[in-house]
Design a protein around this motif. Structure first.
Motif, PDB file in Angstrom:
ATOM      1  N   CYS A  58      -4.528  10.862   4.057  1.00  0.00           N
ATOM      2  CA  CYS A  58      -5.586  10.104   4.736  1.00  0.00           C
ATOM      3  C   CYS A  58      -5.405   8.602   4.502  1.00  0.00           C
ATOM      4  O   CYS A  58      -5.588   7.793   5.418  1.00  0.00           O
ATOM      5  CB  CYS A  58      -6.961  10.554   4.255  1.00  0.00           C
ATOM      6  SG  CYS A  58      -7.398  12.213   4.805  1.00  0.00           S
ATOM      7  N   LYS A  59      -5.039   8.236   3.264  1.00  0.00           N
ATOM      8  CA  LYS A  59      -4.798   6.822   2.955  1.00  0.00           C
ATOM      9  C   LYS A  59      -3.583   6.299   3.723  1.00  0.00           C
ATOM     10  O   LYS A  59      -3.597   5.165   4.207  1.00  0.00           O
ATOM     11  CB  LYS A  59      -4.583   6.628   1.462  1.00  0.00           C
ATOM     12  CG  LYS A  59      -5.827   6.870   0.626  1.00  0.00           C
ATOM     13  CD  LYS A  59      -5.511   6.741  -0.859  1.00  0.00           C
ATOM     14  CE  LYS A  59      -6.695   7.086  -1.724  1.00  0.00           C
ATOM     15  NZ  LYS A  59      -6.351   7.025  -3.165  1.00  0.00           N
ATOM     16  N   LEU A  81       1.258   4.188  -2.795  1.00  0.00           N
ATOM     17  CA  LEU A  81       1.019   5.597  -2.448  1.00  0.00           C
ATOM     18  C   LEU A  81       2.236   6.452  -2.805  1.00  0.00           C
ATOM     19  O   LEU A  81       2.079   7.598  -3.245  1.00  0.00           O
ATOM     20  CB  LEU A  81       0.656   5.730  -0.969  1.00  0.00           C
ATOM     21  CG  LEU A  81      -0.726   5.163  -0.596  1.00  0.00           C
ATOM     22  CD1 LEU A  81      -0.916   5.166   0.917  1.00  0.00           C
ATOM     23  CD2 LEU A  81      -1.834   5.941  -1.279  1.00  0.00           C
ATOM     24  N   THR A 110       0.828  -1.202   0.000  1.00  0.00           N
ATOM     25  CA  THR A 110       0.000   0.000   0.000  1.00  0.00           C
ATOM     26  C   THR A 110       0.865   1.256   0.000  1.00  0.00           C
ATOM     27  O   THR A 110       0.645   2.177  -0.789  1.00  0.00           O
ATOM     28  CB  THR A 110      -0.947   0.018   1.221  1.00  0.00           C
ATOM     29  OG1 THR A 110      -1.786  -1.133   1.170  1.00  0.00           O
ATOM     30  CG2 THR A 110      -1.798   1.272   1.253  1.00  0.00           C
ATOM     31  N   GLN A 165      -5.727  13.758   0.344  1.00  0.00           N
ATOM     32  CA  GLN A 165      -6.352  12.441   0.192  1.00  0.00           C
ATOM     33  C   GLN A 165      -5.337  11.323   0.415  1.00  0.00           C
ATOM     34  O   GLN A 165      -5.631  10.327   1.079  1.00  0.00           O
ATOM     35  CB  GLN A 165      -6.984  12.320  -1.193  1.00  0.00           C
ATOM     36  CG  GLN A 165      -8.204  13.201  -1.376  1.00  0.00           C
ATOM     37  CD  GLN A 165      -8.738  13.153  -2.798  1.00  0.00           C
ATOM     38  OE1 GLN A 165      -8.319  12.345  -3.617  1.00  0.00           O
ATOM     39  NE2 GLN A 165      -9.687  14.044  -3.089  1.00  0.00           N
ATOM     40  N   ILE A 166      -4.143  11.495  -0.125  1.00  0.00           N
ATOM     41  CA  ILE A 166      -3.106  10.470   0.053  1.00  0.00           C
ATOM     42  C   ILE A 166      -2.695  10.374   1.517  1.00  0.00           C
ATOM     43  O   ILE A 166      -2.494   9.274   2.041  1.00  0.00           O
ATOM     44  CB  ILE A 166      -1.898  10.750  -0.868  1.00  0.00           C
ATOM     45  CG1 ILE A 166      -2.277  10.377  -2.303  1.00  0.00           C
ATOM     46  CG2 ILE A 166      -0.668   9.986  -0.420  1.00  0.00           C
ATOM     47  CD1 ILE A 166      -1.210  10.593  -3.325  1.00  0.00           C
ATOM     48  N   CYS A 177      -4.378   5.409   7.198  1.00  0.00           N
ATOM     49  CA  CYS A 177      -5.164   4.172   7.351  1.00  0.00           C
ATOM     50  C   CYS A 177      -4.300   2.909   7.333  1.00  0.00           C
ATOM     51  O   CYS A 177      -4.809   1.818   7.613  1.00  0.00           O
ATOM     52  CB  CYS A 177      -6.207   4.080   6.239  1.00  0.00           C
ATOM     53  SG  CYS A 177      -7.519   5.314   6.415  1.00  0.00           S
TER      54      CYS A 177
END
Length: 182
Positions: free
Chosen positions: A141-142, A111, A107, A138-139, A145
């Motif tokens: 936030c990813k 990213l 992941t 947005q990235i 996670c």
């Protein structure tokens, strides 16, 4: 390649394993950590997840130099060497933790590629600075996670990815304030 003193200025190492076959030319005074960084660049396997084996021995101490032991005059101490010679074969394996962290590693790798694409779009002016800022948010936030499950190596990798994203956002904001090309 040899220097005036007759000492080899580089060693050619053959790295194989995990589907990779790489030859690296590196200084014998480089450390094992330096070698792992080069292997990462060539294979994509993060340094913290590499296990390197040469001459039937695991190489674990990242502070060891690759060649023979040397005396570092600047620090006034001896740096212990592994003793690798040109054409030494090194086996590349995953660390035991790799299987548990594999999903997070993949992941974060993806990213990082997205961040590179956004940065390229920023530099080529294909993306407006506001779009760059939104995509970076947005990235981030990813990235947030991605579960580390107590893995220091994955936590470090996540931190580096966040820093890379912040750097792109900062460059975009600075270019926007100046109103100039990146």
């Amino acid at each position: 390649m040899t220097s005036d003193s007759g000492v080899s200025s580089s060693v050619l190492l053959r790295i194989a394993g995990l589907g990779h076959h790489v030859e690296l030319e590196i200084s014998p005074t480089a450390t094992l950590a330096d070698l792992k960084d080069e292997v990462h660049k060539q294979t994509g396997v993060p340094a913290s997840y590499q296990r390197l084996v040469a001459k039937q021995k695991k190489m674990e101490d990242d502070s060891l130099v690759l060649g023979l032991s040397i005396f570092d005059e600047s620090s006034n101490e001896e740096k212990v060497g592994i003793g690798l010679e040109t054409r030494t074969k090194i086996l590349l394996l995953h660390s035991p933790r790799y299987a548990q962290d594999k999903g997070g590693i993949e992941t974060l790798t993806n990213l990082n590629k997205e961040i590179d694409k956004i940065d390229e779009g920023r530099r080529s002016r294909e993306m407006e600075d506001k779009v760059v800022q939104e995509l970076i948010i947005q990235i981030c936030c990813k990235i947030d996670c991605v579960e580390t499950n107590g893995s220091d190596a994955l936590r470090k990798m996540r931190k580096q990815t966040i820093q890379k994203a912040e750097k792109v956002a900062q460059k975009s904001a600075e270019a926007n304030k100046r109103g100039v090309d990146p």
